[in-house]
Design an enzyme around this catalytic site. Structure first.
Site, PDB file in Angstrom:
ATOM      1  N   LYS A 191     -16.431   1.601  71.823  1.00 29.14           N
ATOM      2  CA  LYS A 191     -16.681   0.269  71.248  1.00 29.14           C
ATOM      3  C   LYS A 191     -17.931  -0.360  71.867  1.00 29.14           C
ATOM      4  CE  LYS A 191     -14.465  -3.264  73.242  1.00 29.14           C
ATOM      5  NZ  LYS A 191     -15.048  -4.491  73.773  1.00 29.14           N
ATOM      6  N   ASN A 192     -18.013  -0.319  73.200  1.00 29.81           N
ATOM      7  CA  ASN A 192     -19.118  -1.023  73.876  1.00 29.81           C
ATOM      8  C   ASN A 192     -20.453  -0.292  73.765  1.00 29.81           C
ATOM      9  OD1 ASN A 192     -17.450  -3.117  74.451  1.00 29.81           O
ATOM     10  ND2 ASN A 192     -17.110  -2.557  76.595  1.00 29.81           N
ATOM     11  N   ARG A 246     -18.198 -16.173  82.280  1.00 28.76           N
ATOM     12  CA  ARG A 246     -19.122 -15.356  81.495  1.00 28.76           C
ATOM     13  C   ARG A 246     -20.326 -16.137  80.934  1.00 28.76           C
ATOM     14  NH1 ARG A 246     -15.712 -11.358  77.724  1.00 28.76           N
ATOM     15  NH2 ARG A 246     -17.262  -9.831  78.349  1.00 28.76           N
ATOM     16  N   ARG A 279      -8.858  -5.333  69.167  1.00 32.03           N
ATOM     17  CA  ARG A 279     -10.297  -5.568  69.347  1.00 32.03           C
ATOM     18  C   ARG A 279     -10.992  -4.306  69.857  1.00 32.03           C
ATOM     19  NH1 ARG A 279     -11.826 -11.229  71.733  1.00 32.03           N
ATOM     20  NH2 ARG A 279     -13.773 -10.157  71.345  1.00 32.03           N
ATOM     21  N   ASP A 322     -12.537  -3.051  83.510  1.00 35.78           N
ATOM     22  CA  ASP A 322     -11.688  -2.909  82.315  1.00 35.78           C
ATOM     23  C   ASP A 322     -10.480  -1.996  82.549  1.00 35.78           C
ATOM     24  OD1 ASP A 322     -13.455  -4.497  80.936  1.00 35.78           O
ATOM     25  OD2 ASP A 322     -14.584  -2.828  80.091  1.00 35.78           O
ATOM     26  N   CYS A 331     -13.242 -12.127  75.235  1.00 34.95           N
ATOM     27  CA  CYS A 331     -12.008 -12.185  76.011  1.00 34.95           C
ATOM     28  C   CYS A 331     -12.111 -13.243  77.103  1.00 34.95           C
ATOM     29  CB  CYS A 331     -11.728 -10.817  76.630  1.00 34.95           C
ATOM     30  SG  CYS A 331     -10.979  -9.688  75.462  1.00 34.95           S
ATOM     31  N   ARG A 370     -17.939 -11.561  72.426  1.00 37.96           N
ATOM     32  CA  ARG A 370     -18.986 -11.691  73.429  1.00 37.96           C
ATOM     33  C   ARG A 370     -20.275 -10.982  72.977  1.00 37.96           C
ATOM     34  NH1 ARG A 370     -20.688 -14.310  77.981  1.00 37.96           N
ATOM     35  NH2 ARG A 370     -22.010 -12.932  79.163  1.00 37.96           N
TER      36      ARG A 370
HETATM   37  N1  EPU Z   1     -23.001 -12.781  84.335  1.00 37.61           N
HETATM   38  C1  EPU Z   1     -23.639 -13.961  84.619  1.00 37.61           C
HETATM   39  N2  EPU Z   1     -24.656 -14.382  83.774  1.00 37.61           N
HETATM   40  C2  EPU Z   1     -25.020 -13.647  82.668  1.00 37.61           C
HETATM   41  C3  EPU Z   1     -24.358 -12.448  82.375  1.00 37.61           C
HETATM   42  C4  EPU Z   1     -23.343 -12.045  83.232  1.00 37.61           C
HETATM   43  O1  EPU Z   1     -23.344 -14.625  85.600  1.00 37.61           O
HETATM   44  O2  EPU Z   1     -25.932 -14.088  81.961  1.00 37.61           O
HETATM   45  C5  EPU Z   1     -21.924 -12.300  85.240  1.00 37.61           C
HETATM   46  C6  EPU Z   1     -20.548 -12.287  84.541  1.00 37.61           C
HETATM   47  O3  EPU Z   1     -19.930 -13.548  84.565  1.00 37.61           O
HETATM   48  C7  EPU Z   1     -19.815 -11.228  85.342  1.00 37.61           C
HETATM   49  C8  EPU Z   1     -20.910 -10.234  85.717  1.00 37.61           C
HETATM   50  O4  EPU Z   1     -22.146 -10.932  85.545  1.00 37.61           O
HETATM   51  O5  EPU Z   1     -19.306 -11.802  86.526  1.00 37.61           O
HETATM   52  C9  EPU Z   1     -20.929  -8.967  84.875  1.00 37.61           C
HETATM   53  O6  EPU Z   1     -20.859  -9.254  83.513  1.00 37.61           O
HETATM   54  P1  EPU Z   1     -21.609  -8.392  82.399  1.00 37.61           P
HETATM   55  O7  EPU Z   1     -22.669  -9.237  81.799  1.00 37.61           O
HETATM   56  O8  EPU Z   1     -21.993  -7.064  82.948  1.00 37.61           O
HETATM   57  O9  EPU Z   1     -20.447  -8.218  81.352  1.00 37.61           O
HETATM   58  P2  EPU Z   1     -20.620  -8.268  79.789  1.00 37.61           P
HETATM   59  O10 EPU Z   1     -21.918  -7.634  79.455  1.00 37.61           O
HETATM   60  O11 EPU Z   1     -20.318  -9.622  79.296  1.00 37.61           O
HETATM   61  C10 EPU Z   1     -19.576  -5.913  79.332  1.00 37.61           C
HETATM   62  C11 EPU Z   1     -18.467  -5.378  78.477  1.00 37.61           C
HETATM   63  C12 EPU Z   1     -17.131  -5.801  79.076  1.00 37.61           C
HETATM   64  C13 EPU Z   1     -17.032  -5.258  80.505  1.00 37.61           C
HETATM   65  C14 EPU Z   1     -18.237  -5.749  81.331  1.00 37.61           C
HETATM   66  C15 EPU Z   1     -18.288  -5.161  82.727  1.00 37.61           C
HETATM   67  C16 EPU Z   1     -19.452  -5.328  76.265  1.00 37.61           C
HETATM   68  C17 EPU Z   1     -19.517  -5.920  74.902  1.00 37.61           C
HETATM   69  N3  EPU Z   1     -18.604  -5.920  77.129  1.00 37.61           N
HETATM   70  O12 EPU Z   1     -19.443  -7.328  79.313  1.00 37.61           O
HETATM   71  O13 EPU Z   1     -16.130  -5.193  78.276  1.00 37.61           O
HETATM   72  O14 EPU Z   1     -15.846  -5.709  81.108  1.00 37.61           O
HETATM   73  O15 EPU Z   1     -19.472  -5.393  80.651  1.00 37.61           O
HETATM   74  O16 EPU Z   1     -18.336  -3.796  82.673  1.00 37.61           O
HETATM   75  O17 EPU Z   1     -20.117  -4.349  76.559  1.00 37.61           O
HETATM   76  C18 EPU Z   1     -14.011  -5.008  77.251  1.00 37.61           C
HETATM   77  O18 EPU Z   1     -14.449  -4.044  76.589  1.00 37.61           O
HETATM   78  O19 EPU Z   1     -12.784  -5.312  77.283  1.00 37.61           O
HETATM   79  C19 EPU Z   1     -14.926  -5.837  78.024  1.00 37.61           C
HETATM   80  C20 EPU Z   1     -14.607  -7.049  78.462  1.00 37.61           C
END
Ligand code: EPU
Length: 429
Positions: free
Chosen positions: A25-26, A124, A401, A309, A119, A95
């Protein structure tokens, strides 16, 4: 999410049979945003039919794209894309809608993207996305909860991320691929899904080096071209099925398309618990239940560390280990909401800030529980299979999802799980 669903799970069945891991998915979500970088026809092989993918497709449709599935192959045609605004009701469901920010700004010089949903696992924020795009000379402002980006032509720059954020790295990769000159992303995310996107952009014509390492260097191109991609296996679904396969000592499950190379750390932890996996063929592995489960310590971290995850999923099996296990969650502050629900089934989990202490072994018995997010929901499905009697999982649509037909696939290996529509779902929200 239009309608609520309940999963009714009758626990205790031994699981035997074969399961095949679907596409990630991601990996698909950023790849779909990436189709905006060059107008034309894209083919994606092995796409999971999950709600987040359909939501992303509805956003693309709103922008003017067309899409259709042929089996698990997805065709996307972006030839007629003519809009740059993402609708509020869709953006706030996932997201990944933030991924349109980089792609639209690079392609059309403009984007209007509502602050994203997704989620409820933590605050975030999207400050890294905004800051990175500003470095590439985009003007970013916020208006009534919409991020507005403008740039006549993005220019390459050196960007250092405060944290290796997955979607921020992906957004900047896409934007930099159409920017003038060279971009360096330092402290970039190394997740396999980021590498997949870099491969796609490379095939489209961008010059990208260092994906999967700390620093990614991108030389932008004036024009890119549409491509055909085969989606990598979903390592989180694979990790979920690994634990599912080991729920009872008598289980014997074969996993196809199982990406051991993307799961090194979780497999190491599984082995520390006493689990073993046996290679049967290329990407095919046999998993057996564990007789004497040992407690372990887990700390979540960006790839190649232990994935956040998968911590709720591993926690389920740890309720059956001989002693106290410890999980430290380093990425998202609200990722232990499942623990309260799991305690309703008889688990003994204590949370102190970012640490969960799981006492084992505790017999589990059925109870009504609620999915608080996608992975929490999947974990509670596994808990229901492990528990005696019946567990009812509310808001089970959250599981959909990210997992395609989880109930049907679990039934195929002997689990007893059925779906019921929850008619009054939205009345008390
Ligand atoms: N963060 C910030 N500012 C930003 C972006 C991120 O402070 O602008 C912080 C977040 O709050 C968090 C950390 O950085 O504490 C890491 O977040 P990241 O941005 O890496 O997560 P994401 O890109 O929002 C993706 C996956 C998530 C997975 C995380 C970590 C997708 C669409 N989502 O989220 O997947 O948990 O990376 O590996 O790729 C899931 O599939 O259930 C899921 C939540």
């Amino acid at each position: 999410m239009d309608r609520g669903r309940k999963y009714i799970i009758k626990g205790g069945n031994i699981l035997k049979g074969e399961l095949t891991i679907k596409g990630a998915k991601n990996a698909v979500l950023p790849a779909l945003a990436c189709t905006l970088l060059a107008k034309g026809e894209y083919h994606f092989i092995n796409v999971p039919k999950v709600r987040d993918v359909f939501c992303m497709l509805r956003i693309l449709e709103h922008l003017g794209a067309k899409s259709s599935f042929e089996g698990s192959t997805l065709l996307v045609d972006t030839s007629s894309v003519c809009r740059v605004d993402i609708p509020y009701d869709l953006a706030t469901q996932i997201r990944a809608s933030i991924l349109f920010l980089g792609a639209l700004t690079a392609s059309f010089g403009e984007a209007v993207v509502p602050l994203p949903g997704g989620c409820a696992i933590g605050k975030r924020p999207v400050n890294f996305h905004e800051k990175g795009l500003r470095h590439l000379t985009a003007e970013i402002s916020l208006d009534h909860g919409n991020i507005i980006a403008k740039a006549s032509k993005l220019k390459g720059a050196e960007i250092i991320l405060d944290f290796p954020s997955v979607t921020a790295t992906e957004n900047l990769l896409m934007a930099a691929s159409l920017a003038e000159g060279e971009t360096k992303i330092k402290n970039a995310a190394k997740e396999p899904e980021v590498v997949f996107l870099a491969e796609m952009l490379g095939k489209m014509g961008a010059d990208i080096r260092g994906a999967g390492e700390d620093t990614i260097v991108i030389r932008g191109r004036k024009r890119l071209k549409p491509v055909k991609m085969e989606v990598i296996p979903d390592r989180i679904e694979a990790g979920t099925f690994l634990i599912l396969s080991a729920l009872f000592p008598e289980n014997e499950v074969i996993l196809n398309n199982f990406p051991v190379n993307l799961l090194e750390y979780p497999i190491l932890k599984f082995q520390e618990m006493g689990g073993s996996i046996k290679k049967l063929g290329k990407n095919t592995y046999q998993i057996k239940g564990i007789g004497n489960l040992r407690p372990i310590e887990i700390q979540t971290a960006p790839y190649p560390g232990f994935p956040t995850d998968l911590q709720p999923i591993f926690a389920i099996l740890l309720t059956q280990s001989q002693g106290i296990s410890r999980i430290k969650e380093n990425l998202f502050e609200n990722r232990f909401l499942y623990a309260m629900e799991l305690n309703r089934l008889g688990a003994e989990i204590m949370i102190e800030e970012r640490v969960a202490l799981i006492k084992g072994p505790t017999p589990l018995t059925g109870s009504p529980v609620r999915a608080t997010d996608l992975r929490a929901g999947a974990a509670l499905v596994l808990a229901g299979l492990l528990a005696k009697n019946t567990t009812t999982l509310y808001e089970a649509e959250l599981v959909e999802r990210g997992y395609e037909d989880l109930p049907g696939r679990i039934r195929a290996i002997g689990g007893d799980i059925t779906i019921e529509e929850e008619l009054n779902h939205s009345l008390c929200k």
